[in-house]
Structure formats: structure tokens, C-alpha cells
Design an enzyme around this catalytic site. Structure first.
Site, PDB file in Angstrom:
ATOM      1  N   LYS A 192     -46.886 -58.138 -12.338  1.00  0.00           N
ATOM      2  CA  LYS A 192     -47.208 -57.088 -11.373  1.00  0.00           C
ATOM      3  C   LYS A 192     -48.472 -57.412 -10.540  1.00  0.00           C
ATOM      4  O   LYS A 192     -48.368 -58.163  -9.594  1.00  0.00           O
ATOM      5  CB  LYS A 192     -47.253 -55.741 -12.082  1.00  0.00           C
ATOM      6  CG  LYS A 192     -45.851 -55.446 -12.688  1.00  0.00           C
ATOM      7  CD  LYS A 192     -45.596 -54.071 -13.205  1.00  0.00           C
ATOM      8  CE  LYS A 192     -44.107 -53.898 -13.515  1.00  0.00           C
ATOM      9  NZ  LYS A 192     -43.763 -53.712 -14.914  1.00  0.00           N
ATOM     10  N   TYR A 236     -41.547 -51.126 -23.178  1.00  0.00           N
ATOM     11  CA  TYR A 236     -40.629 -52.026 -22.478  1.00  0.00           C
ATOM     12  C   TYR A 236     -41.326 -53.362 -22.274  1.00  0.00           C
ATOM     13  O   TYR A 236     -42.474 -53.404 -21.831  1.00  0.00           O
ATOM     14  CB  TYR A 236     -40.248 -51.419 -21.122  1.00  0.00           C
ATOM     15  CG  TYR A 236     -39.357 -52.316 -20.279  1.00  0.00           C
ATOM     16  CD1 TYR A 236     -38.046 -52.610 -20.676  1.00  0.00           C
ATOM     17  CD2 TYR A 236     -39.819 -52.865 -19.081  1.00  0.00           C
ATOM     18  CE1 TYR A 236     -37.226 -53.420 -19.898  1.00  0.00           C
ATOM     19  CE2 TYR A 236     -38.995 -53.665 -18.295  1.00  0.00           C
ATOM     20  CZ  TYR A 236     -37.706 -53.946 -18.709  1.00  0.00           C
ATOM     21  OH  TYR A 236     -36.893 -54.748 -17.932  1.00  0.00           O
ATOM     22  N   ASP A 288     -48.874 -56.919 -24.190  1.00  0.00           N
ATOM     23  CA  ASP A 288     -48.089 -57.012 -22.958  1.00  0.00           C
ATOM     24  C   ASP A 288     -48.803 -56.182 -21.902  1.00  0.00           C
ATOM     25  O   ASP A 288     -48.661 -54.964 -21.840  1.00  0.00           O
ATOM     26  CB  ASP A 288     -46.658 -56.516 -23.202  1.00  0.00           C
ATOM     27  CG  ASP A 288     -45.809 -56.590 -21.935  1.00  0.00           C
ATOM     28  OD1 ASP A 288     -46.347 -57.002 -20.881  1.00  0.00           O
ATOM     29  OD2 ASP A 288     -44.618 -56.239 -22.001  1.00  0.00           O
TER      30      ASP A 288
HETATM   31  C1  LIG Z   1     -42.586 -54.437 -15.671  1.00  0.00           C
HETATM   32  C2  LIG Z   1     -42.835 -54.822 -17.089  1.00  0.00           C
HETATM   33  C3  LIG Z   1     -42.244 -55.958 -17.659  1.00  0.00           C
HETATM   34  C4  LIG Z   1     -41.192 -56.758 -16.969  1.00  0.00           C
HETATM   35  O1  LIG Z   1     -41.651 -57.375 -15.800  1.00  0.00           O
HETATM   36  P1  LIG Z   1     -40.583 -57.842 -14.693  1.00  0.00           P
HETATM   37  O2  LIG Z   1     -41.427 -58.552 -13.687  1.00  0.00           O
HETATM   38  O3  LIG Z   1     -39.935 -56.592 -14.178  1.00  0.00           O
HETATM   39  O4  LIG Z   1     -39.609 -58.732 -15.366  1.00  0.00           O
HETATM   40  C5  LIG Z   1     -42.624 -56.322 -18.940  1.00  0.00           C
HETATM   41  N1  LIG Z   1     -43.524 -55.608 -19.624  1.00  0.00           N
HETATM   42  C6  LIG Z   1     -44.113 -54.502 -19.110  1.00  0.00           C
HETATM   43  C7  LIG Z   1     -45.131 -53.764 -19.913  1.00  0.00           C
HETATM   44  C8  LIG Z   1     -43.763 -54.057 -17.834  1.00  0.00           C
HETATM   45  O5  LIG Z   1     -44.311 -52.931 -17.350  1.00  0.00           O
END
Ligand SMILES: *Cc1c(COP(=O)(O)O)cnc(C)c1O
Length: 424
Positions: A261, A138, A233
Site C-alpha cells: 500500500k 486478512y 503484516d
Molecule cells: C491489503 C492487504 C494485504 C494484501 O495486499 P494486496 O496488495 O491487496 O495483495 C495483505 N495484508 C494486509 C494487512 C492488507 O491490508
């Protein structure tokens, strides 16, 4: 009537992010009113040990006094300037210091913005349209990234959400995670059209799936040889699995890293960063446009910077890693005692547990085949015992520095009870 029915009257689906609804487990979401350390209290007065940690950011535990103090003090000087402030430079310096692949940083407000912008940067920098992503990874909810797998490596992408134009989807190649041969054949076929590969270096949005040996090396080689960019990511794994993020564990230097995060410490902050050459393509230095009214706002920068300062310490990582390992070993032993097959993983302050007898789990197919009914019963059993796990079989879990041995042992004891009840 419940708080949830009230919310449903005026909020689409009753929640501001679908993962908060209990769609995967049934029942109504718990509403929380305050949190401190490893625990939070619900509106109906129950206390829970928290293993969601706001989906990753709360690595120091909730309401860490030093973070709260700096947030309050910073807020008193103004919430947002829309003009440069020194805190932005300071957090960027801190990120560059902790993450050697980052020469330059651009702050944004969410992980979705970070990955979306990183993809635009990769396309703009290379002058190519195609991107490669992996099934079960994701990367936020932007159009190009909300694509699920076609049946073959080079099948045209099929939008996995209505509202994603087919014209965009066809530029997204989705491959099976950990499938080195699929990566090689995609690059053999269309390598000269690929702008970038984007990957979660440890997948954390299909429970927790580590890379197989050689996977990241294969991605790095394929990208380098084809003139494509490699995007790690690390919105979830960044400063969560190790002091130098996942890339420090695998010894891989990506061209662009996305963060979120943990770097906001619980405030909305995220970033993309990379080599000076690539980052020079972003406006105002370069032609690739990306902007944000609240980007780098002082309160979020203060929370993030304080969090990074507190975790930039080897002893912190040794202790956090030991806590997570203690929890995961305890869960695995409790499951084994009850005769329930599970596969567990952990790294730093992140862990996974899949109800399967086919472990270790290294593919999306293995996660998808797991026993979700058993997870539902486990989730509700633990909730009843005052332990809050993510309400989905496909999420990773998070341990914070504030989780005490008592918290962990209480969790393991609860799990032993719940596992035993699952067999009856
Ligand atoms: C949480 C997450 C996102 C998206 O971040 P948001 O702050 O919720 O938009 C993108 N990539 C990864 C790997 C994630 O865990």
C-alpha cells in the site's frame, strides 16, 4: 446499460478485485475517471470526498504533484529493466532507516506476494510447517492464509475458499484476535511445530480493531520461547498509522514485517523485510526461493520512495493524526446527536467506525455482530452527499494529508444529516 454492465460482459464479476463491487451494500459500483488531492470525479461527473484512498496507499492524497513528476520522469527512462537499478537500493535504505526492525528488504509487487513470501521464508528458515493467524485478519489471498477459524484453537483449519487444499489448511491454526489465552494454549500444545505467527498489529480488515494491552507482548514472548518467527503484516498499517509503522507504537520488534500500500505510493509495490539472519535464508543467499519479473521496477520504486521521503517528517504525522481525530470525533458526535450508537477508532491516517452499542470493539465477534443494515443505509446516504466511504461495514477508512478542514467539516455535516435520516 451502465459502465458496470459493460464491465460485467468481459471482466469476471465486473471488477478486478471483489472489494470494489458493492456486494456488501447493494447497488452498482461508481466508476472514477480522475482524482486529485482528497477528491475524485466519477465518469458521470459527480465529485466525491474520498476516504478509501485506493485502500490505503494515497496517504499524500491523489496525484500529488511531486510523486507524479518523479513517476513521469522515471517512466521516460524506461518502465522495467529486469536488472538492478539504484532506485531499488534507495527505497530499501529508506525503509531500513524508518523501520529499525528491518536490516534487509526484498521488494515484490503486491501485499499478497509479500505475506505469501514471508510465510514461506518463516517455514523455510525454521523448518516447520504450522502457522498461526487470527480470525478477521486478512493477509492477502494466498492459500495458506485464506483460512477462517475452526471452533476450537487447535481444530484443524477449514478452507474458507474453495480451491484451498485441505492439506495446506490443516497447517494453519486460526485463533481469536486479542485472545492471549488462546495463543498460550496453542503454543503449549504444538509450539515446537509453529513456524510463525502472522498478525495485523492493528487489525484493519475487520473494520479497525486495536490490540488489547499485552497482546503483542504475548505473541513476541510465545514466538521467542518456541523458536517461531513473529510476522507483523503491516501492509495496511505500515507508514499509515505512524512514521515508524504500528510496531513503533507498541514497541515490539517483529522478525519479519510485510509492507505494501503506502510504500508503492499508488504504484504496485510491496516488500517483506526483517533481521539480516532471517532474510539471509532467501535466494540467492539462501535456499528459500522467491522471485519476480517486475519486482523493484523503477517507476514503482520512484513513486514509493518519493512518498516515503514526503512522510518522513514529524510535523506531517502530527497534522495527519489531528485531521483523522477531528473527523472521527465529528462523526462520533454527529452519531450521538442522532442517538445512533457507534464505536470509533483512529491512529495516524487510519480510522474505523462500527455500528454497535457494544464498544469499544476489540474482537472479531463484536465486529461481526454490528448492524450492517444500518451501515448500508449510512453508506448510500453518504454517497448521495458526495462522500465515498469503503462499500463494506468491515473495512477501515483512510484520511490523507490532502484532506482539508473544509473537506472534513463537509463530511461531518453530511454525516449529521445522514445519521438523522437513519432514525426516521
Ligand atoms: C491489503 C492487504 C494485504 C494484501 O495486499 P494486496 O496488495 O491487496 O495483495 C495483505 N495484508 C494486509 C494487512 C492488507 O491490508
Amino acid at each position: 446499460m451502465s459502465l458496470y454492465t459493460d464491465a460485467r460482459e468481459v471482466i469476471a464479476g465486473g471488477v478486478n478485485s471483489p472489494v470494489r463491487a458493492f456486494a456488501g451494500v447493494g447497488g452498482e459500483p461508481v466508476f472514477f475517471k480522475n482524482a486529485k488531492g482528497a477528491r475524485f470525479q466519477s465518469e458521470d461527473g459527480k465529485e466525491y470526498i474520498d476516504y478509501v484512498g485506493s485502500w490505503g496507499p494515497m496517504i499524500l492524497g491523489h496525484a500529488h504533484p511531486d510523486v507524479i513528476d518523479t513517476v513521469v520522469a522515471t517512466a521516460r527512462s524506461g518502465l522495467s529493466f529486469g536488472a538492478p537499478c539504484v532506485l531499488e537500493t534507495q527505497i530499501a535504505e529508506k525503509i531500513c532507516e524508518m523501520l529499525p526492525s528491518a536490516d534487509k528488504v526484498r521488494m515484490v509487487s503486491s501485499g499478497t506476494e509479500a505475506t505469501m513470501s514471508a510465510i514461506r521464508l518463516a517455514r523455510g528458515h525454521t523448518g516447520r510447517d504450522k502457522i498461526v493467524k487470527f480470525e478477521g485478519c486478512y493477509h492477502g489471498h494466498s492459500d495458506s492464509l485464506l483460512i477462517k477459524a475452526g471452533s476450537g484453537a487447535l481444530t484443524l483449519g477449514v478452507p474458507s475458499s474453495p480451491g484451498v487444499p485441505a492439506g495446506l489448511a490443516e497447517h494453519t491454526i486460526t485463533l481469536p484476535f486479542n485472545d492471549i489465552d488462546a495463543v498460550k494454549s496453542a503454543f503449549d500444545e504444538v509450539g515446537d511445530q509453529i513456524a510463525c505467527v502472522i498478525v495485523e498489529p492493528i487489525a484493519g480488515n475487520m473494520n479497525m480493531v486495536p490490540p488489547v494491552p499485552g497482546f503483542h507482548e504475548a505473541l513476541r514472548d510465545a514466538c521467542t520461547n518456541a523458536g517461531a518467527l513473529l510476522i507483523f503484516d503491516e501492509v495496511m498499517t505500515g507508514f499509515r498509522v505512524a512514521r515508524g509503522c504500528a510496531q513503533s507504537i507498541f514497541g515490539i520488534t517483529p522478525d519479519i514485517t510485510t509492507l505494501g500500500k503506502v510504500i508503492g505510493g499508488g504504484m504496485p509495490a510491496a516488500a517483506y523485510c526483517g533481521s539480516a539472519d532471517v532474510m539471509a535464508s532467501i535466494a540467492p543467499d539462501g535456499p528459500v526461493y522467491q522471485a519476480g519479473t517486475l519486482s523493484g521496477n523503477p517507476v514503482a520504486m520512484a513513486a514509493g520512495l518519493k512518498t516515503l521521503e514526503l512522510i518522513d517528517d514529524d510535523a506531517f504525522w502530527t497534522a495527519l493524526t489531528a485531521k483523522t481525530k477531528h473527523l472521527v470525533d465529528g462523526l462520533a458526535a454527529a452519531a450521538a446527536d442522532a442517538g445512533i450508537p457507534v464505536a470509533v477508532e483512529c491512529e495516524g491516517g487510519m480510522f474505523g467506525m462500527v455500528f454497535t452499542d457494544q464498544g469499544p470493539v476489540r474482537t472479531y465477534a463484536q465486529v461481526a455482530a454490528a448492524d450492517t443494515e444500518r451501515f448500508k443505509a449510512f453508506f448510500h446516504g453518504m454517497l448521495n452527499e458526495g462522500v465515498y466511504f469503503a462499500p463494506s461495514a468491515f473495512e477501515a477508512g483512510f484520511v490523507s494529508a490532502a484532506h482539508s478542514d473544509d473537506d472534513l467539516d463537509q463530511t461531518i455535516a453530511a454525516a449529521a444529516k445522514v445519521f438523522a435520516a437513519l432514525v426516521d
